[in-house]
Motif scaffolding. Structure first.
Motif, PDB file in Angstrom:
ATOM      1  N   ALA A   8       9.913  10.929  -5.955  1.00 46.23           N
ATOM      2  CA  ALA A   8       9.451  12.258  -6.370  1.00 46.23           C
ATOM      3  C   ALA A   8       7.965  12.452  -6.109  1.00 46.23           C
ATOM      4  N   GLY A   9       7.531  12.114  -4.879  1.00 46.08           N
ATOM      5  CA  GLY A   9       6.143  12.313  -4.488  1.00 46.08           C
ATOM      6  C   GLY A   9       5.914  13.716  -3.965  1.00 46.08           C
ATOM      7  N   LEU A 134       7.166  20.804   5.479  1.00 41.88           N
ATOM      8  CA  LEU A 134       6.763  21.248   4.153  1.00 41.88           C
ATOM      9  C   LEU A 134       5.375  20.679   3.870  1.00 41.88           C
ATOM     10  N   PRO A 135       4.327  21.450   4.076  1.00 45.46           N
ATOM     11  CA  PRO A 135       2.973  20.943   3.812  1.00 45.46           C
ATOM     12  C   PRO A 135       2.759  20.726   2.321  1.00 45.46           C
ATOM     13  N   ALA A 136       2.684  19.462   1.903  1.00 45.68           N
ATOM     14  CA  ALA A 136       2.575  19.150   0.478  1.00 45.68           C
ATOM     15  C   ALA A 136       1.693  17.927   0.276  1.00 45.68           C
ATOM     16  N   THR A 137       1.167  17.792  -0.932  1.00 48.98           N
ATOM     17  CA  THR A 137       0.263  16.700  -1.275  1.00 48.98           C
ATOM     18  C   THR A 137       0.618  16.148  -2.642  1.00 48.98           C
ATOM     19  N   HIS A 138       0.645  14.821  -2.744  1.00 53.28           N
ATOM     20  CA  HIS A 138       0.761  14.158  -4.049  1.00 53.28           C
ATOM     21  C   HIS A 138      -0.661  14.077  -4.601  1.00 53.28           C
ATOM     22  N   VAL A 139      -1.024  15.020  -5.451  1.00 51.35           N
ATOM     23  CA  VAL A 139      -2.413  15.195  -5.863  1.00 51.35           C
ATOM     24  C   VAL A 139      -2.890  14.043  -6.734  1.00 51.35           C
ATOM     25  N   GLU A 140      -2.132  13.748  -7.777  1.00 46.44           N
ATOM     26  CA  GLU A 140      -2.455  12.701  -8.732  1.00 46.44           C
ATOM     27  C   GLU A 140      -1.173  12.389  -9.494  1.00 46.44           C
ATOM     28  N   PRO A 141      -1.134  11.297 -10.264  1.00 48.18           N
ATOM     29  CA  PRO A 141       0.089  11.017 -11.017  1.00 48.18           C
ATOM     30  C   PRO A 141       0.544  12.221 -11.833  1.00 48.18           C
ATOM     31  N   SER A 143       1.517  15.127 -10.586  1.00 48.22           N
ATOM     32  CA  SER A 143       1.162  16.426 -10.013  1.00 48.22           C
ATOM     33  C   SER A 143       1.321  16.429  -8.500  1.00 48.22           C
ATOM     34  N   VAL A 144       2.004  17.464  -7.982  1.00 50.16           N
ATOM     35  CA  VAL A 144       2.122  17.669  -6.542  1.00 50.16           C
ATOM     36  C   VAL A 144       1.745  19.103  -6.220  1.00 50.16           C
ATOM     37  N   SER A 145       1.384  19.328  -4.957  1.00 54.43           N
ATOM     38  CA  SER A 145       0.917  20.639  -4.538  1.00 54.43           C
ATOM     39  C   SER A 145       1.494  20.972  -3.180  1.00 54.43           C
ATOM     40  N   ALA A 146       1.975  22.217  -3.018  1.00 58.58           N
ATOM     41  CA  ALA A 146       2.543  22.675  -1.746  1.00 58.58           C
ATOM     42  C   ALA A 146       2.078  24.098  -1.498  1.00 58.58           C
ATOM     43  N   SER A 272      -5.038   7.041   1.502  1.00 55.63           N
ATOM     44  CA  SER A 272      -5.954   7.512   0.457  1.00 55.63           C
ATOM     45  C   SER A 272      -5.542   6.992  -0.917  1.00 55.63           C
ATOM     46  N   ARG A 273      -4.233   6.718  -1.108  1.00 51.89           N
ATOM     47  CA  ARG A 273      -3.772   6.174  -2.393  1.00 51.89           C
ATOM     48  C   ARG A 273      -3.777   4.643  -2.394  1.00 51.89           C
ATOM     49  N   GLY A 274      -4.112   4.030  -1.254  1.00 49.41           N
ATOM     50  CA  GLY A 274      -4.201   2.577  -1.190  1.00 49.41           C
ATOM     51  C   GLY A 274      -2.886   1.875  -1.446  1.00 49.41           C
ATOM     52  N   THR A 275      -1.794   2.416  -0.891  1.00 46.89           N
ATOM     53  CA  THR A 275      -0.472   1.846  -1.144  1.00 46.89           C
ATOM     54  C   THR A 275      -0.254   0.510  -0.446  1.00 46.89           C
ATOM     55  N   GLY A 276      -1.036   0.235   0.604  1.00 41.61           N
ATOM     56  CA  GLY A 276      -0.863  -1.007   1.352  1.00 41.61           C
ATOM     57  C   GLY A 276       0.167  -0.912   2.457  1.00 41.61           C
ATOM     58  N   THR A 277       0.857   0.232   2.558  1.00 46.08           N
ATOM     59  CA  THR A 277       1.837   0.438   3.629  1.00 46.08           C
ATOM     60  C   THR A 277       1.616   1.815   4.244  1.00 46.08           C
ATOM     61  N   ILE A 278       2.178   1.986   5.446  1.00 43.31           N
ATOM     62  CA  ILE A 278       2.076   3.264   6.146  1.00 43.31           C
ATOM     63  C   ILE A 278       3.303   3.376   7.053  1.00 43.31           C
ATOM     64  N   GLU A 279       3.676   4.594   7.421  1.00 44.53           N
ATOM     65  CA  GLU A 279       4.923   4.816   8.155  1.00 44.53           C
ATOM     66  C   GLU A 279       4.786   4.696   9.667  1.00 44.53           C
TER      67      GLU A 279
END
Length: 338
Positions: A8-9, A134-141, A143-146, A272-279
């Protein structure tokens, strides 16, 4: 139908929020700080027509949800690198009346790239591809924005590997009641391959920032030219840029809430979230893989894949590499390839 949004990002949260807003039954699957924030305060979804907080059921694992219902729809919105683990976790879940999710329930792959459907089909009998614009951003825990308007996004859907059915049409109808255009496409993977070519820019954006200068755009064109050559060699059809642009038309315009420029996409957000992985392995890496299978050199995509993975592995800041430095690395890779 009940929609279980696995991941649910930015994308999953926006789709889940829009479905809930239009009266559909939605369960969110999240983890870490995002799970805690949604559980405590609800999911805040900001769109062009305002911000809403949805108090929805949220779980971390399938075990927390328990037995699934026969009319559940699993919408997979994790990044492709997390797909196999999610498919393993959900496919064996029991469904009311007998059997498992993998045997009975539809799984919709709402991700960039073209590999998730193949991964899912090993464990799920009913797999659907979804091409997400779908232009969207996981803003912070929590909260999401589209910022898409007047529709939040366009989500082509169809059976994998091809075809349509009543389930695809029902999902499409629910999405279209939720300010999300959702054409039903018998050739949905053609749309996903077209999106793949566009997503070859993701690694460039992730390491150098939003594409705006001529050098970055030219580099993307080189990566795309390799991709088009590889798809042609493999005999794979992809929706073209003009066709995609005409399909979007004025249905989904990017309308930032504060007049600012658009932020970074999915790969940039991972860094930017420092997840350690990328697609990157499933975007530029998909082109590299097909190139090796069909004898087409792909030095630009090889280099972009390597740099993006290094950024993720080392948790380097998104957008911190000058474009000139990235160009130098790509040119070096091209010289070695030749």
């Amino acid at each position: 139908m009940r929609y279980i949004i696995i991941g649910a990002g930015a994308i999953g949260g926006t789709v889940g929020g829009r479905l809930a807003e239009s009266g559909h039954d939605v369960v969110l699957v999240a983890r870490g700080a995002h799970y805690e924030a949604v559980r405590e305060h609800g999911l805040r979804v900001r769109t062009a027509d305002g911000a809403r907080t949805h108090r929805l059921p949220v779980v971390r694992t399938p075990d927390e949800l328990g037995e699934l219902a026969t009319d559940d729809v699993l919408l997979l919105a994790v990044k492709t690198q997390d797909c196999a683990a999610a498919v393993d976790a959900w496919s064996a879940r029991p469904v009311a009346g007998g059997g498992t999710a993998g045997e009975h329930l539809p799984l919709v792959c709402a991700q960039n790239g073209v590999e998730s459907e193949r991964i899912a089909l090993r464990r799920f009998r009913r797999v659907y591809g979804m091409c997400v614009w779908l232009p969207a951003t996981h803003v912070e825990p929590g909260s999401v924005s589209a910022a898409g308007a007047p529709y939040t996004g366009i989500l082509h859907i169809g059976r994998y590997p091809k075809g349509t059915d009543d389930t695809a049409r029902l999902i499409s109808a629910d999405l279209e009641k939720s300010k999300l255009l959702s054409p039903v496409a018998a050739d949905v993977m053609r749309w996903k391959y077209g999106k793949l070519l566009a997503n070859l820019a993701n690694s460039i954006e992730a390491v150098t920032g939003v594409l705006s200068g001529n050098e970055a755009i030219a580099l993307y064109r080189q990566a795309r030219a390799e991709g088009e050559a590889v798809l042609a060699a493999a005999g794979i059809d992809a929706a073209g840029e003009q066709e995609q642009k005409e399909t979007r038309g004025d249905h989904v315009r990017f309308e930032p809430f504060d007049g600012s420029e658009r932020g970074g996409g999915s790969s940039w957000q991972s860094l930017s979230r420092g997840t350690g992985t990328i697609e990157a392995d499933y975007l530029n890496g998909e082109i590299a893989l097909l190139g090796r299978l069909h004898g087409v050199p792909t030095p630009v995509n090889d280099a972009l894949q390597g740099v993006a993975n290094a950024f993720a592995r080392e948790r380097r800041d998104a957008g911190s590499m000058p474009v000139g430095e990235l160009l130098g690395l790509v040119e070096k890779a091209s010289e070695v390839a030749h």
